[in-house]
Design a protein around this motif. Structure first.
Motif, PDB file in Angstrom:
ATOM      1  N   ARG A  86      11.698  -5.530  -2.379  1.00  0.00           N
ATOM      2  CA  ARG A  86      11.183  -4.506  -3.289  1.00  0.00           C
ATOM      3  C   ARG A  86       9.664  -4.359  -3.139  1.00  0.00           C
ATOM      4  N   ASN A  87       8.961  -5.464  -3.019  1.00  0.00           N
ATOM      5  CA  ASN A  87       7.511  -5.404  -2.886  1.00  0.00           C
ATOM      6  C   ASN A  87       7.096  -4.659  -1.623  1.00  0.00           C
ATOM      7  N   ARG A  88       7.847  -4.830  -0.547  1.00  0.00           N
ATOM      8  CA  ARG A  88       7.539  -4.091   0.693  1.00  0.00           C
ATOM      9  C   ARG A  88       7.590  -2.591   0.446  1.00  0.00           C
ATOM     10  N   VAL A  89       8.621  -2.147  -0.236  1.00  0.00           N
ATOM     11  CA  VAL A  89       8.774  -0.714  -0.532  1.00  0.00           C
ATOM     12  C   VAL A  89       7.642  -0.240  -1.432  1.00  0.00           C
ATOM     13  N   TYR A  90       7.376  -0.990  -2.493  1.00  0.00           N
ATOM     14  CA  TYR A  90       6.347  -0.592  -3.448  1.00  0.00           C
ATOM     15  C   TYR A  90       4.957  -0.594  -2.818  1.00  0.00           C
ATOM     16  N   VAL A  91       4.638  -1.615  -2.039  1.00  0.00           N
ATOM     17  CA  VAL A  91       3.315  -1.700  -1.409  1.00  0.00           C
ATOM     18  C   VAL A  91       3.127  -0.563  -0.417  1.00  0.00           C
ATOM     19  N   THR A  92       4.155  -0.255   0.344  1.00  0.00           N
ATOM     20  CA  THR A  92       4.060   0.835   1.318  1.00  0.00           C
ATOM     21  C   THR A  92       3.741   2.155   0.628  1.00  0.00           C
ATOM     22  N   GLU A  93       4.457   2.440  -0.444  1.00  0.00           N
ATOM     23  CA  GLU A  93       4.213   3.694  -1.173  1.00  0.00           C
ATOM     24  C   GLU A  93       2.857   3.662  -1.876  1.00  0.00           C
ATOM     25  N   TRP A  94       2.513   2.537  -2.456  1.00  0.00           N
ATOM     26  CA  TRP A  94       1.204   2.394  -3.119  1.00  0.00           C
ATOM     27  C   TRP A  94       0.085   2.692  -2.133  1.00  0.00           C
ATOM     28  N   ASN A  95       0.139   2.063  -0.969  1.00  0.00           N
ATOM     29  CA  ASN A  95      -0.916   2.244   0.036  1.00  0.00           C
ATOM     30  C   ASN A  95      -0.978   3.680   0.537  1.00  0.00           C
ATOM     31  N   ALA A  96       0.177   4.308   0.663  1.00  0.00           N
ATOM     32  CA  ALA A  96       0.194   5.718   1.075  1.00  0.00           C
ATOM     33  C   ALA A  96      -0.514   6.579   0.028  1.00  0.00           C
ATOM     34  N   ARG A  97      -0.284   6.291  -1.225  1.00  0.00           N
ATOM     35  CA  ARG A  97      -0.926   7.059  -2.294  1.00  0.00           C
ATOM     36  C   ARG A  97      -2.414   6.749  -2.403  1.00  0.00           C
ATOM     37  N   ALA A  98      -2.800   5.509  -2.140  1.00  0.00           N
ATOM     38  CA  ALA A  98      -4.212   5.126  -2.216  1.00  0.00           C
ATOM     39  C   ALA A  98      -5.038   5.836  -1.155  1.00  0.00           C
ATOM     40  N   THR A  99      -4.410   6.223  -0.060  1.00  0.00           N
ATOM     41  CA  THR A  99      -5.137   6.914   1.011  1.00  0.00           C
ATOM     42  C   THR A  99      -5.149   8.430   0.822  1.00  0.00           C
ATOM     43  N   GLN A 100      -4.551   8.924  -0.261  1.00  0.00           N
ATOM     44  CA  GLN A 100      -4.498  10.362  -0.522  1.00  0.00           C
ATOM     45  C   GLN A 100      -5.065  10.679  -1.911  1.00  0.00           C
ATOM     46  N   PRO A 101      -6.374  10.493  -2.118  1.00  0.00           N
ATOM     47  CA  PRO A 101      -6.956  10.663  -3.454  1.00  0.00           C
ATOM     48  C   PRO A 101      -6.917  12.098  -3.982  1.00  0.00           C
ATOM     49  N   PHE A 102      -6.732  13.075  -3.120  1.00  0.00           N
ATOM     50  CA  PHE A 102      -6.660  14.460  -3.606  1.00  0.00           C
ATOM     51  C   PHE A 102      -5.252  14.827  -4.042  1.00  0.00           C
ATOM     52  N   ARG A 103      -4.279  14.053  -3.606  1.00  0.00           N
ATOM     53  CA  ARG A 103      -2.888  14.309  -3.963  1.00  0.00           C
ATOM     54  C   ARG A 103      -2.438  13.439  -5.136  1.00  0.00           C
ATOM     55  N   TYR A 104      -2.913  12.180  -5.161  1.00  0.00           N
ATOM     56  CA  TYR A 104      -2.536  11.239  -6.222  1.00  0.00           C
ATOM     57  C   TYR A 104      -3.791  10.810  -6.973  1.00  0.00           C
ATOM     58  N   ASP A 105      -3.622  10.490  -8.219  1.00  0.00           N
ATOM     59  CA  ASP A 105      -4.744  10.127  -9.085  1.00  0.00           C
ATOM     60  C   ASP A 105      -5.491   8.913  -8.527  1.00  0.00           C
ATOM     61  N   PRO A 106      -6.744   9.093  -8.108  1.00  0.00           N
ATOM     62  CA  PRO A 106      -7.500   7.967  -7.546  1.00  0.00           C
ATOM     63  C   PRO A 106      -7.831   6.893  -8.583  1.00  0.00           C
ATOM     64  N   ASN A 107      -7.701   7.212  -9.865  1.00  0.00           N
ATOM     65  CA  ASN A 107      -7.915   6.204 -10.903  1.00  0.00           C
ATOM     66  C   ASN A 107      -6.713   5.255 -11.016  1.00  0.00           C
ATOM     67  N   LEU A 108      -5.547   5.712 -10.576  1.00  0.00           N
ATOM     68  CA  LEU A 108      -4.364   4.852 -10.582  1.00  0.00           C
ATOM     69  C   LEU A 108      -4.275   4.026  -9.310  1.00  0.00           C
ATOM     70  N   TYR A 109      -4.568   4.654  -8.189  1.00  0.00           N
ATOM     71  CA  TYR A 109      -4.441   3.995  -6.883  1.00  0.00           C
ATOM     72  C   TYR A 109      -5.836   3.807  -6.291  1.00  0.00           C
ATOM     73  N   GLU A 110      -6.589   2.873  -6.878  1.00  0.00           N
ATOM     74  CA  GLU A 110      -7.985   2.704  -6.496  1.00  0.00           C
ATOM     75  C   GLU A 110      -8.165   2.095  -5.114  1.00  0.00           C
ATOM     76  N   MET A 111      -7.325   1.138  -4.765  1.00  0.00           N
ATOM     77  CA  MET A 111      -7.482   0.486  -3.464  1.00  0.00           C
ATOM     78  C   MET A 111      -6.121   0.102  -2.904  1.00  0.00           C
ATOM     79  N   GLN A 112      -6.094  -0.119  -1.618  1.00  0.00           N
ATOM     80  CA  GLN A 112      -4.859  -0.518  -0.955  1.00  0.00           C
ATOM     81  C   GLN A 112      -4.575  -1.995  -1.225  1.00  0.00           C
ATOM     82  N   ILE A 113      -3.311  -2.358  -1.079  1.00  0.00           N
ATOM     83  CA  ILE A 113      -2.882  -3.745  -1.247  1.00  0.00           C
ATOM     84  C   ILE A 113      -2.569  -4.295   0.133  1.00  0.00           C
ATOM     85  N   ASN A 114      -3.209  -5.386   0.475  1.00  0.00           N
ATOM     86  CA  ASN A 114      -3.001  -6.011   1.778  1.00  0.00           C
ATOM     87  C   ASN A 114      -1.836  -6.990   1.662  1.00  0.00           C
ATOM     88  N   TYR A 115      -0.629  -6.504   1.919  1.00  0.00           N
ATOM     89  CA  TYR A 115       0.597  -7.297   1.798  1.00  0.00           C
ATOM     90  C   TYR A 115       1.298  -7.263   3.142  1.00  0.00           C
TER      91      TYR A 115
END
Length: 151
Positions: A86-115
């Motif tokens: 589950r963490n693999r799936v969540y981290v992958t999506e989290w990191n994808a959103r963290a790299t798209q601050p104009f599409r996803y709220d940058p206040n929610l996804y401030e930085m990538q997770i190194n997992y």
């Protein structure tokens, strides 16, 4: 008369078929007590670390500590393999959103997770990280994977 009955049954069969093809969106219900935890402004940071490894994550979200104690499934409820998957799936999506601050709220996804999925972080790290993802999805009404974030 036969044509009308045939047309009506064809229309009914088509409607039933189309309705069965549409996936239903499962609604996540959140209690008032859980919503209260989500609105907390103060709380202790949660440090996710494994004694045997040098890996550490600090979660500063004020309500997470109280939510973890009150709502999360107890430790050992899930297998480590389940949590890692589950963490693999969540981290992958989290990191994808963290790299798209104009599409996803940058206040929610401030930085990538190194997992790294090839690293054994231990049970405690995976358990708390998984539960943070569940907490985060429920609090901010997000969906990081194809499964419903429920407890």
């Amino acid at each position: 008369m036969k044509k009308q009955i045939y047309l009506y049954s064809l229309l009914l069969a088509t409607t039933l078929f189309l309705n069965s093809c549409v996936s239903s969106k499962e609604v996540v219900t959140i209690s008032d007590a859980e919503k209260e935890i989500f609105t907390e402004k103060e709380g202790e940071p949660v440090v996710i670390a494994d004694e045997e490894s040098e890996y550490e994550i600090t979660i500063i979200d004020p309500g997470f500590s109280a939510w973890l104690v009150s709502y999360a499934r107890p430790e050992q409820f899930y297998s480590q393999n389940y949590l890692e998957t589950r963490n693999r799936v969540y981290v992958t999506e989290w990191n994808a959103r963290a790299t798209q601050p104009f599409r996803y709220d940058p206040n929610l996804y401030e930085m990538q997770i190194n997992y790294n999925s090839n690293t054994d972080y231990g049970y405690e790290v995976n358990y708390k990280l998984y539960n943070y993802f569940i907490y985060f999805q429920r609090k901010y009404n997000q969906r990081l994977g194809y499964f419903v974030p429920r407890i």
